[in-house]
Structure formats: structure tokens, C-alpha cells
Design a protein around this motif. Structure first.
Motif, short mmCIF file in Angstrom:
data_model
loop_
_atom_site.label_atom_id
_atom_site.label_comp_id
_atom_site.label_asym_id
_atom_site.label_seq_id
_atom_site.Cartn_x
_atom_site.Cartn_y
_atom_site.Cartn_z
N SER A 1 -8.24 0.17 9.63
CA SER A 1 -7.77 0.08 10.48
C SER A 1 -7.39 1.46 11.70
O SER A 1 -8.94 1.59 11.93
CB SER A 1 -6.16 0.33 9.87
N ALA B 1 -8.65 11.32 7.14
CA ALA B 1 -7.30 11.48 6.21
C ALA B 1 -6.50 13.17 6.21
O ALA B 1 -7.75 13.85 6.80
CB ALA B 1 -7.85 11.22 4.91
N PRO C 1 -1.18 15.12 1.71
CA PRO C 1 -0.03 16.00 2.12
C PRO C 1 0.10 17.22 1.14
O PRO C 1 0.39 18.16 1.33
CB PRO C 1 1.07 14.43 1.61
N PRO D 1 -1.48 3.72 12.56
CA PRO D 1 -1.11 3.80 10.69
C PRO D 1 -1.60 5.72 10.09
O PRO D 1 -0.56 6.09 8.94
CB PRO D 1 -2.38 2.74 10.13
N GLY D 2 -2.28 5.63 10.52
CA GLY D 2 -2.77 6.95 9.72
C GLY D 2 -1.45 7.94 10.55
O GLY D 2 -1.33 8.68 9.92
N VAL E 1 1.66 6.89 11.60
CA VAL E 1 2.66 6.94 10.98
C VAL E 1 3.28 7.37 9.50
O VAL E 1 4.19 7.93 9.34
CB VAL E 1 2.77 5.40 10.44
N ASP E 2 1.92 7.61 8.47
CA ASP E 2 2.18 7.61 6.99
C ASP E 2 1.73 9.32 6.79
O ASP E 2 2.84 10.06 6.64
CB ASP E 2 0.70 7.31 7.01
N SER E 3 1.31 10.39 8.00
CA SER E 3 1.13 11.85 7.80
C SER E 3 1.50 12.28 8.33
O SER E 3 1.59 13.24 8.07
CB SER E 3 -0.80 11.55 8.09
N PRO F 1 5.13 11.01 10.30
CA PRO F 1 5.99 10.17 10.72
C PRO F 1 7.56 10.82 11.52
O PRO F 1 8.16 9.93 12.50
CB PRO F 1 6.94 9.99 9.33
N HIS G 1 5.83 10.91 14.89
CA HIS G 1 5.74 9.07 15.59
C HIS G 1 7.21 8.48 16.00
O HIS G 1 7.17 7.90 16.57
CB HIS G 1 4.98 8.32 14.15
#
Length: 320
Positions: free
Chosen positions: A57, A134, A137, A240-241, A243-245, A247, A250
Motif C-alpha cells: 500500500s 508503522a 497508538p 493509508p498510513g 489516514v490511520d495514524s 486523521p 489528513h
């Protein structure tokens, strides 16, 4: 056409102001400036093998597509083999003349890195792209008990490269780092992030700072074999990283972020351009960049030496 010195000054200004240079507009402007390095020649990676970690990704997948378009054989080094299989089928359809292989490896697990290196079937690897990353959280440890971002971004890539050195003779090693490291100093006194409250973005940036600070050590260690090491940061890319980490980041910057292809541009360029660019440097938008923007983050030789001694000790390496 701007005079070259003016173009250089504009490029540097974009870089020092951070946001203008890191967003999609920065890449768009630079592409039209005189002195922008030429794209690699078509087929410039023909017959070569490029291994990309985290290739399913975001920047990793864009890098994989970029090197395949230049004729390389691809090894996707991934944790999720099932996901990679679906992507590999698509890549083989789009790039029918370039082989695509899948290797399972969790780069944050040092035992798995050792297994991967033992089982790697390729006779050689011409370019090794350390892209897997990565931002957990909360403070998380690897199977060997290391803080995960340091294991995944520093210990795993160094160990993998060390074990693949016989296959990398004359090759290139690319560390995909992050502009976030500019805000952090090298914490050689707390490499496992055991002090203070754990902050995910800080941990991520600290590990990326360590990557960059070790560049001259790694270049000196690997260059006698003809292997060069480079770091590249992608600017701010929509992946995607992110977006997830991140937000909130982003949500605010999303329309202005680079796409993954723009973020991976310099990595693909470094993999293929000739002659080989000087090793041991940090690159962004096809130009080597300073490793520090703030006096407070500058690293001395003693801090760098202590960090390398810790890495070598964790990996059982000769630290000479």
C-alpha cells in the motif's frame, strides 16, 4: 526560464518553509524549474531485482509500480501474503515482462528478518528499499522486546541489509524516512522511549531521526563493497498510513497532499538514476537536503557513535 541560481534559491526556499515544499505544489513547481534532474531512462532497471518492504500500500506500492515500469524484477517483502497475492496478480497483468515475487517478512521481528534472509531465493538484490513503517497508538514492543518503531525503522532494516550484503554487492540501499524527523533530536539516551509520556508521532519521528543520523555510519560500513545507502523523505503524501495514524492532519491537509506516486518519486529516481548519486545523504524531490533545519536537533559525533554502538549490540554486529 529562470536562471539556474534563482531556481536553486526558490527550491531551497520551498524546502526551508516546509509546507510549500512538502505538499503537492512543491513537487509541481520543482518539476518545472531548470535543473530538475532527468527521469531515469526507459528500461534503466531491466534485468535488475528490486526488493521493497511494505509493498502492499501507499508509498511501498507506488515504489513497486515505479520500478516495474522501468523494467525491474520486483520482490514484495510483506507481512500480509494474502493481500500481496492479489496485488501481485494485478501487477503481473500490467507489467507482463517483469517478474513479481512475494516474500513474507515482519521487519520489526528480528528473528523473522533472519529467517527471511536465509530463505531468500534470489541470487542477488540490486536495490533494497526499506519502506515498511508503522506508528502504533501506544508504546508497543517487538517480539524481541524493542520499542516497535525503533525495531521496524532502524534495527530491522540494518539487520536485513547486513544479512543480504553478499547479495547486494554494488547495489543501492534506500531508507524511506520522514520529514517529521526534522522536529526531533537524536535521543541516544532513550532509544527505547522508556522516559516520559509516550507520543506516537514523537516515537515515529525519533526513529526516523535515528535512521538519518546513522547514514554516514552505514555508508562507511557498506561502501567498501560498492553498496551505497541513501535516505529519502516523501514530503506529505496521502497514504493509508497517514489516514490511520494522523486523521486530524489528513482531514486538514488532505486536498493538498501529494499522491503516493509523488511521494515515491525520489525513491524510484534514486533506485534507477545513473550515475549513482553520492551515498550517505538525505534526498527529497531529487535533491540532497540538510539533515537538520533547527539548531536544537543537531547531532554530535558522540551521540551518533553511542547510537550505532547500541544498534550493533542489539544485532550482535561488529561495531567497527
Amino acid at each position: 526560464m529562470l536562471p539556474l541560481p534563482v531556481a536553486r534559491a526558490l527550491d531551497t526556499t520551498l524546502d526551508r518553509l516546509v509546507a510549500p515544499g512538502y505538499l503537492r505544489t512543491g513537487l509541481a513547481v520543482r518539476r518545472h524549474l531548470p535543473g530538475w534532474p532527468a527521469d531515469p531512462a526507459p528500461g534503466s532497471l531491466q534485468g535488475k531485482v528490486v526488493a521493497v518492504t511494505g509493498a502492499t500500500s501507499g508509498l511501498g506500492l507506488a515504489t513497486a509500480e515505479g520500478v516495474l515500469a522501468l523494467g525491474a524484477g520486483l520482490r514484495m517483502v510483506v507481512r500480509d501474503v494474502d493481500k500481496a497475492e492479489g496485488l501481485a496478480r494485478d501487477l503481473r497483468t500490467r507489467f507482463p515482462n517483469a517478474p513479481v515475487d512475494i516474500d513474507r517478512c515482519d521487519v520489526g521481528d528480528l528473528d523473522d528478518v533472519r529467517r527471511f534472509a536465509r530463505e531468500l531465493e534470489a541470487e542477488r538484490v540490486d536495490v533494497l528499499v526499506h519502506n515498511a513503517g508503522a506508528m502504533p497508538p501506544r508504546r508497543t514492543e517487538s517480539p524481541q522486546g524493542h520499542e516497535l518503531t525503533m525495531a521496524l525503522h532502524v534495527l530491522g532494516p540494518v539487520l536485513m541489509t547486513e544479512l543480504l550484503r553478499p547479495r547486494l554487492l554494488g547495489g543501492r540501499v534506500l531508507m524511506v524516512t520522514s520529514g517529521g524527523m526534522y522536529g526531533q533530536k537524536l535521543r541516544d539516551d532513550d532509544l527505547e522511549y522508556l522516559k516520559g509520556d509516550y507520543k506516537p508521532a514523537t516515537a515515529y519521528a525519533r526513529s526516523k531521526r535515528a535512521q538519518v543520523e546513522l547514514l554516514p555510519v552505514l555508508e562507511q560500513r557498506w561502501s567498501p563493497e560498492g553498496t551505497t545507502v541513501h535516505a529519502t523523505h516523501p514530503g506529505w503524501a496521502d497514504t493509508p498510513g497517514v489516514v490511520d495514524s494522523l486523521p486530524t492532519f489528513h482531514k486538514v491537509t488532505g486536498p493538498l497532499l501529494r499522491d503516493a506516486v509523488g511521494g515515491a518519486d525520489t525513491t524510484v529516481w534514486l533506485a534507477a538514476t545513473e550515475p549513482v548519486p553520492p551515498g550517505g545523504r538525505l534526498w527529497h524531490d531529487r535533491r540532497d537536503r540538510p539533515t537538520h533545519l533547527l539548531p536544537s536537533t543537531r547531532t554530535g559525533s558522540a551521540e551518533r557513535a553511542r547510537t550505532w554502538a547500541w544498534v550493533a549490540d542489539q544485532l550482535d554486529l561488529d561495531d567497527a
